[in-house]
Design an enzyme around this catalytic site. Structure first.
Site, PDB file in Angstrom:
ATOM      1  N   ASP A  90      31.946  -8.580   5.414  1.00 10.64           N
ATOM      2  CA  ASP A  90      31.332  -9.652   4.610  1.00 10.64           C
ATOM      3  C   ASP A  90      29.933  -9.593   4.871  1.00 10.64           C
ATOM      4  OD1 ASP A  90      30.777 -10.270   7.407  1.00 10.64           O
ATOM      5  OD2 ASP A  90      31.598 -12.418   7.023  1.00 10.64           O
ATOM      6  N   LYS A 121     -12.495  -1.617  -4.417  1.00  8.02           N
ATOM      7  CA  LYS A 121     -11.408  -1.959  -5.173  1.00  8.02           C
ATOM      8  C   LYS A 121     -10.907  -3.330  -5.647  1.00  8.02           C
ATOM      9  CE  LYS A 121      -7.776  -2.743  -3.341  1.00  8.02           C
ATOM     10  NZ  LYS A 121      -6.658  -2.427  -2.398  1.00  8.02           N
TER      11      LYS A 121
END
Length: 332
Positions: free
Chosen positions: A55, A211
């Site tokens: 599971d 930038k």
């Protein structure tokens, strides 16, 4: 400054310590790095079971007595980050319930580090949440390398030793006897890191790429502040994720006349399409990263050089165990 490219601690350096009290255990995220660290220290990578049930639940068992021991758990929380983080937390809990004297989480790469502050309303500071989870799980100390931002060290309410991969990168570059070097920060936020790296590179000059980011994993380089023409430009960052920032920076450096460009980063996250971008012909002469994160063979490319930080991490572990200075590893 100590060189960390040697094979192991020499016999003269190996101050006697209680081998029975120092224990290493690795999770499943980077067992190869853990084996190298164990070899450097001359101790075994301890037996444990880490498995997944059908599971998806994780199971961990430490397969030897660690009562009263100084335990170091080696687990970078790289992708799959949630599984690797949860596995580390379960390992810590298992060691705590087994009466370990002290538990140190060795986290060469600290996942969720980029979420270190709120940049918009109703956001989580996941770097702090992750620190809280580690502390609440029972960790006594954290050993981390090149955290995305320095303030994360203060998110822990326990001792956190923060070490740097730069000596390994600098040692490698020094062996190449490069001339006309300029160290470049790919953005304004990385200037302090680049300045420290430049100092280690015999006070090399510094340049900055201005930038602006227009979205997650998207970056636009605007201009270079500094002289790179005719020089070997070393672009330094803490990590390379998709490669957008560092590759756009490299193109700009080439346009500004850089003779060659070398990328350096401690953490090779390499989310697609990083490898395709980094391997672009004529962009980088070399891409230097460390093995803080494992890199699958199919993701290697010709310019890539992976340098080991196992000796450096091993030395830090030894010093923590011996209660000696870790910061002195990076002086002088």
């Amino acid at each position: 400054m100590t060189s960390f490219l040697t094979a192991a601690r020499t016999e003269q350096e190996s101050i006697s310590y209680d081998m029975q009290r120092l224990r290493l255990f690795s999770g499943t995220s980077n067992p190869a790095l853990a084996r190298e660290i164990a070899a450097y220290l001359g101790v075994p990578d301890g037996p444990r079971i880490c498995k997944r049930f059908a599971d998806g639940e994780l199971y961990v068992q430490i397969q030897e007595s660690i009562r009263g021991c100084d335990v170091f758990l080696i687990q970078p929380t790289c992708a799959p980050v949630n599984d690797n983080l949860m596995e580390l937390l379960i390992m810590v809990d298992a060691c705590q319930r087994a009466s370990a004297r002290q538990i140190t989480a060795v986290v060469p790469y600290y996942g969720y580090a980029r979420a270190d502050r709120k940049t918009a309303g109703r956001e989580s500071i996941t770097a702090k949440l992750t620190a809280n989870l580690l502390v609440k799980s029972g960790v006594n100390r954290v050993l981390a390398m090149d955290l995305h931002s320095a303030q994360i060290q203060g998110y822990f309410d326990i001792p956190c030793d923060h070490i740097y991969g730069s000596p390994v990168l600098v040692d490698y570059l020094a062996a190449q006897e490069l001339n006309e070097v300029v160290v470049v920060s790919p953005d304004v936020g990385g200037v302090a890191r680049a300045r420290a790296f430049a100092k280690q590179m015999r006070d090399a000059p510094l340049a900055i790429i201005d930038k602006r980011r227009s979205g997650h994993n998207v970056a636009e380089s605007l201009t270079v502040i500094g002289d790179v023409a005719g020089k070997t430009a070393i672009l330094i960052d803490d990590m390379i994720d998709t490669g957008g920032t560092i590759c756009s920076g490299a193109r700009l450096l080439r346009q500004q006349g850089a003779k060659r460009v070398i990328a350096c980063a401690s953490h090779a996250v390499f989310s697609p399409p990083a490898c395709e971008r980094l391997s672009e012909e004529g962009l980088f002469e070399q891409v230097l990263v460390t093995n803080s994160i494992p890199i699958a063979a199919e993701r290697h490319f010709p310019q890539l050089q992976v340098l080991s930080v196992a000796n450096m991490l091993g030395e830090a572990i030894w010093r923590i165990h011996e209660e000696s200075s870790v910061s002195s590893m990076f002086r002088g």
